[in-house]
Design a protein around this motif. Structure first.
Motif, PDB file in Angstrom:
ATOM      1  N   ALA A 177       0.835  -1.196   0.000  1.00 57.83           N
ATOM      2  CA  ALA A 177       0.000   0.000   0.000  1.00 57.83           C
ATOM      3  C   ALA A 177       0.868   1.243   0.000  1.00 57.83           C
ATOM      4  O   ALA A 177       2.002   1.233   0.488  1.00 57.83           O
ATOM      5  CB  ALA A 177      -0.917   0.008   1.217  1.00 57.83           C
ATOM      6  N   LEU A 178       0.330   2.309  -0.560  1.00 59.90           N
ATOM      7  CA  LEU A 178       0.988   3.610  -0.522  1.00 59.90           C
ATOM      8  C   LEU A 178       0.102   4.514   0.330  1.00 59.90           C
ATOM      9  O   LEU A 178      -1.116   4.541   0.144  1.00 59.90           O
ATOM     10  CB  LEU A 178       1.113   4.171  -1.937  1.00 59.90           C
ATOM     11  N   THR A 179       0.698   5.213   1.258  1.00 59.64           N
ATOM     12  CA  THR A 179      -0.107   6.045   2.149  1.00 59.64           C
ATOM     13  C   THR A 179       0.287   7.511   2.101  1.00 59.64           C
ATOM     14  O   THR A 179       1.464   7.849   2.074  1.00 59.64           O
ATOM     15  CB  THR A 179      -0.030   5.537   3.608  1.00 59.64           C
ATOM     16  N   THR A 180      -0.725   8.360   2.025  1.00 56.87           N
ATOM     17  CA  THR A 180      -0.583   9.812   2.164  1.00 56.87           C
ATOM     18  C   THR A 180      -1.997  10.375   2.260  1.00 56.87           C
ATOM     19  O   THR A 180      -2.953   9.628   2.498  1.00 56.87           O
ATOM     20  CB  THR A 180       0.224  10.433   1.012  1.00 56.87           C
ATOM     21  N   ASP A 181      -2.164  11.656   2.047  1.00 63.28           N
ATOM     22  CA  ASP A 181      -3.481  12.272   2.183  1.00 63.28           C
ATOM     23  C   ASP A 181      -4.414  11.820   1.068  1.00 63.28           C
ATOM     24  O   ASP A 181      -3.990  11.613  -0.078  1.00 63.28           O
ATOM     25  CB  ASP A 181      -3.352  13.785   2.184  1.00 63.28           C
ATOM     26  N   ASN A 182      -5.703  11.714   1.404  1.00 64.62           N
ATOM     27  CA  ASN A 182      -6.670  11.147   0.463  1.00 64.62           C
ATOM     28  C   ASN A 182      -6.771  11.921  -0.850  1.00 64.62           C
ATOM     29  O   ASN A 182      -6.900  11.323  -1.928  1.00 64.62           O
ATOM     30  CB  ASN A 182      -8.050  11.031   1.113  1.00 64.62           C
ATOM     31  N   GLY A 183      -6.704  13.260  -0.793  1.00 62.13           N
ATOM     32  CA  GLY A 183      -6.799  14.034  -2.023  1.00 62.13           C
ATOM     33  C   GLY A 183      -5.686  13.703  -2.997  1.00 62.13           C
ATOM     34  O   GLY A 183      -5.911  13.597  -4.208  1.00 62.13           O
ATOM     35  N   ILE A 184      -4.493  13.517  -2.487  1.00 60.50           N
ATOM     36  CA  ILE A 184      -3.338  13.155  -3.319  1.00 60.50           C
ATOM     37  C   ILE A 184      -3.534  11.763  -3.905  1.00 60.50           C
ATOM     38  O   ILE A 184      -3.274  11.518  -5.095  1.00 60.50           O
ATOM     39  CB  ILE A 184      -2.043  13.211  -2.500  1.00 60.50           C
ATOM     40  N   LEU A 185      -4.025  10.838  -3.066  1.00 62.06           N
ATOM     41  CA  LEU A 185      -4.215   9.458  -3.521  1.00 62.06           C
ATOM     42  C   LEU A 185      -5.304   9.352  -4.586  1.00 62.06           C
ATOM     43  O   LEU A 185      -5.186   8.556  -5.522  1.00 62.06           O
ATOM     44  CB  LEU A 185      -4.555   8.558  -2.333  1.00 62.06           C
ATOM     45  N   MET A 245      -3.730  10.132  -7.810  1.00 61.11           N
ATOM     46  CA  MET A 245      -2.906   9.025  -8.290  1.00 61.11           C
ATOM     47  C   MET A 245      -3.777   7.900  -8.847  1.00 61.11           C
ATOM     48  O   MET A 245      -3.431   7.275  -9.858  1.00 61.11           O
ATOM     49  CB  MET A 245      -2.007   8.529  -7.160  1.00 61.11           C
ATOM     50  N   ALA A 246      -4.905   7.652  -8.180  1.00 61.52           N
ATOM     51  CA  ALA A 246      -5.817   6.603  -8.642  1.00 61.52           C
ATOM     52  C   ALA A 246      -6.414   6.953 -10.006  1.00 61.52           C
ATOM     53  O   ALA A 246      -6.619   6.074 -10.855  1.00 61.52           O
ATOM     54  CB  ALA A 246      -6.930   6.374  -7.620  1.00 61.52           C
ATOM     55  N   SER A 247      -6.670   8.239 -10.230  1.00 61.85           N
ATOM     56  CA  SER A 247      -7.244   8.661 -11.510  1.00 61.85           C
ATOM     57  C   SER A 247      -6.248   8.466 -12.655  1.00 61.85           C
ATOM     58  O   SER A 247      -6.641   8.294 -13.810  1.00 61.85           O
ATOM     59  CB  SER A 247      -7.676  10.125 -11.439  1.00 61.85           C
ATOM     60  N   GLN A 248      -4.968   8.485 -12.328  1.00 62.34           N
ATOM     61  CA  GLN A 248      -3.928   8.262 -13.340  1.00 62.34           C
ATOM     62  C   GLN A 248      -3.600   6.787 -13.523  1.00 62.34           C
ATOM     63  O   GLN A 248      -3.008   6.390 -14.522  1.00 62.34           O
ATOM     64  CB  GLN A 248      -2.643   8.996 -12.941  1.00 62.34           C
ATOM     65  N   ASN A 249      -4.004   5.977 -12.535  1.00 68.50           N
ATOM     66  CA  ASN A 249      -3.673   4.548 -12.543  1.00 68.50           C
ATOM     67  C   ASN A 249      -4.934   3.743 -12.253  1.00 68.50           C
ATOM     68  O   ASN A 249      -5.211   3.381 -11.102  1.00 68.50           O
ATOM     69  CB  ASN A 249      -2.600   4.262 -11.478  1.00 68.50           C
ATOM     70  N   VAL A 305      -8.686   3.053  -0.403  1.00 72.82           N
ATOM     71  CA  VAL A 305      -9.505   2.234   0.490  1.00 72.82           C
ATOM     72  C   VAL A 305      -9.352   2.690   1.942  1.00 72.82           C
ATOM     73  O   VAL A 305      -8.420   3.416   2.295  1.00 72.82           O
ATOM     74  CB  VAL A 305      -9.113   0.733   0.397  1.00 72.82           C
ATOM     75  N   GLY A 306     -10.291   2.234   2.764  1.00 73.58           N
ATOM     76  CA  GLY A 306     -10.157   2.394   4.214  1.00 73.58           C
ATOM     77  C   GLY A 306     -10.599   3.710   4.793  1.00 73.58           C
ATOM     78  O   GLY A 306     -10.449   3.947   5.992  1.00 73.58           O
ATOM     79  N   GLY A 307     -11.166   4.610   3.965  1.00 69.52           N
ATOM     80  CA  GLY A 307     -11.552   5.911   4.497  1.00 69.52           C
ATOM     81  C   GLY A 307     -10.334   6.690   4.962  1.00 69.52           C
ATOM     82  O   GLY A 307      -9.229   6.477   4.478  1.00 69.52           O
ATOM     83  N   THR A 308     -10.511   7.585   5.915  1.00 64.65           N
ATOM     84  CA  THR A 308      -9.385   8.352   6.451  1.00 64.65           C
ATOM     85  C   THR A 308      -9.171   7.996   7.918  1.00 64.65           C
ATOM     86  O   THR A 308     -10.127   7.779   8.650  1.00 64.65           O
ATOM     87  CB  THR A 308      -9.631   9.868   6.335  1.00 64.65           C
ATOM     88  N   PHE A 309      -7.928   7.926   8.327  1.00 62.17           N
ATOM     89  CA  PHE A 309      -7.635   7.590   9.721  1.00 62.17           C
ATOM     90  C   PHE A 309      -6.900   8.711  10.455  1.00 62.17           C
ATOM     91  O   PHE A 309      -6.487   8.545  11.601  1.00 62.17           O
ATOM     92  CB  PHE A 309      -6.860   6.269   9.825  1.00 62.17           C
ATOM     93  N   ALA A 333     -13.913  10.287  -8.694  1.00 59.83           N
ATOM     94  CA  ALA A 333     -14.660   9.178  -8.095  1.00 59.83           C
ATOM     95  C   ALA A 333     -14.202   8.927  -6.665  1.00 59.83           C
ATOM     96  O   ALA A 333     -13.007   8.799  -6.395  1.00 59.83           O
ATOM     97  CB  ALA A 333     -14.473   7.918  -8.934  1.00 59.83           C
ATOM     98  N   GLY A 334     -15.159   8.886  -5.740  1.00 67.60           N
ATOM     99  CA  GLY A 334     -14.854   8.581  -4.349  1.00 67.60           C
ATOM    100  C   GLY A 334     -14.595   9.795  -3.478  1.00 67.60           C
ATOM    101  O   GLY A 334     -14.644   9.705  -2.251  1.00 67.60           O
ATOM    102  N   PHE A 335     -14.320  10.947  -4.106  1.00 68.18           N
ATOM    103  CA  PHE A 335     -14.045  12.149  -3.325  1.00 68.18           C
ATOM    104  C   PHE A 335     -15.340  12.903  -3.079  1.00 68.18           C
ATOM    105  O   PHE A 335     -16.106  13.173  -4.010  1.00 68.18           O
ATOM    106  CB  PHE A 335     -13.058  13.057  -4.059  1.00 68.18           C
TER     107      PHE A 335
END
Length: 278
Positions: free
Chosen positions: A199-207, A210-214, A220-224, A269-271
């Motif tokens: 897994a790669l972890t950082t802030d959800n907006g950044i992720l 990245m997901a939109s490009q890949n 996953v997992g919401g925010t903690f 998607a998802g935001f």
């Protein structure tokens, strides 16, 4: 003759040292000057922004311009503070380089997905929060990793970026996991694809960017954690800080902020765009 050459050489070295020290002194004094006064004179604010983070700040190879939410917010704030004909100048920064560049006077302010933390407040001053993020996880679709709890196993490898607050957060949330730190998000994404981490972890907006490009990867997992982003300025630059806080209120009040937010996150998607709007 040899003594004369040695003397000339020594004098040359001394002259070079004076030049270096003078340059360093100028740079240091520049960082301590009233930045807002200088910016008003030049009609320009020099911002440190990311250039490797889709949605927030990404270099467009077609025109070599940095584009994203942070870049647009910086432009809007510049025109509020200095006038509609003012210029927002962008300098590329990373999580590692942004504070050193600010302290050295290379940039006037940092607007680069930077979470307000007590540790960072010892080095810089922050404006009010301009974006409320939360740390999450990016994994390959179909992964067994569904939340941060699934990472808390001995030997599990998680990817992060050096200098990002998320590295310390994941060490607390999943202390048994092994964290591999990369220099930037592009390298971290490559490492995830090559299986160097689950897994790669950082802030959800950044992720989400990245997901939109890949397409083969998902958040996953919401925010903690809660990660309020602030604009950083050098210690002692209270006039600039006040001007930026005033400008932030103005672009939120007149709808400029939400227009920029919708431009970059409205179709992600998802935001939850509505939850993030102000």
């Amino acid at each position: 003759m040899k003594k004369l050459k040695r003397l000339i050489g020594a004098l040359g070295m001394l002259a070079m040292l004076v030049v270096v020290l003078t340059a360093c002194g100028s740079r240091q004094s520049l960082a301590k000057q009233d930045v807002l006064t200088n910016d008003k004179a030049s009609k320009t604010i020099t911002w440190g922004v990311k250039a490797d983070t889709k949605l927030f700040g990404l270099m467009d190879v077609k025109d070599n311009q940095i584009k994203g939410f942070d870049a647009d917010i910086a432009t809007a704030l510049t025109k509020r503070v200095l006038g509609k004909n003012a210029t927002a100048k962008f300098v590329q920064v990373t999580s590692q380089t942004r504070i050193p560049l600010l302290k050295n006077g290379n940039i006037d302010a940092i607007l680069a997905t930077m979470t307000i933390t007590p540790e960072r407040e010892k080095q810089v001053d922050f404006t009010n929060s301009y974006f409320d993020a939360g740390q999450s996880l990016l994994v390959k679709k179909g992964s067994a990793i569904k939340s941060v709890k699934d990472l808390n196993k001995s030997g599990t490898k998680v990817l992060g970026v050096t200098g990002a607050n998320s590295v310390e957060n994941i060490k607390k949330a999943a202390p048994k996991a092994k964290v591999l730190e990369l220099s930037d998000y592009a390298q971290a994404m490559t490492a995830l694809k090559s299986g160097q981490g689950v897994a790669l972890t950082t802030d959800n907006g950044i992720l989400y960017g990245m997901a939109s490009q890949n397409p083969g990867y998902e958040v996953v997992g919401g925010t903690f954690t809660k990660e309020p982003y602030g604009i950083a300025v050098n210690k002692g630059q209270e006039p600039l800080k006040k001007a930026l806080n005033k400008a932030l209120k103005e672009i939120e009040a007149d709808g400029t902020y939400n227009r920029i937010l919708k431009k970059w996150f409205g179709n992600v998607a998802g935001f939850d765009y509505k939850e993030a709007s102000r």
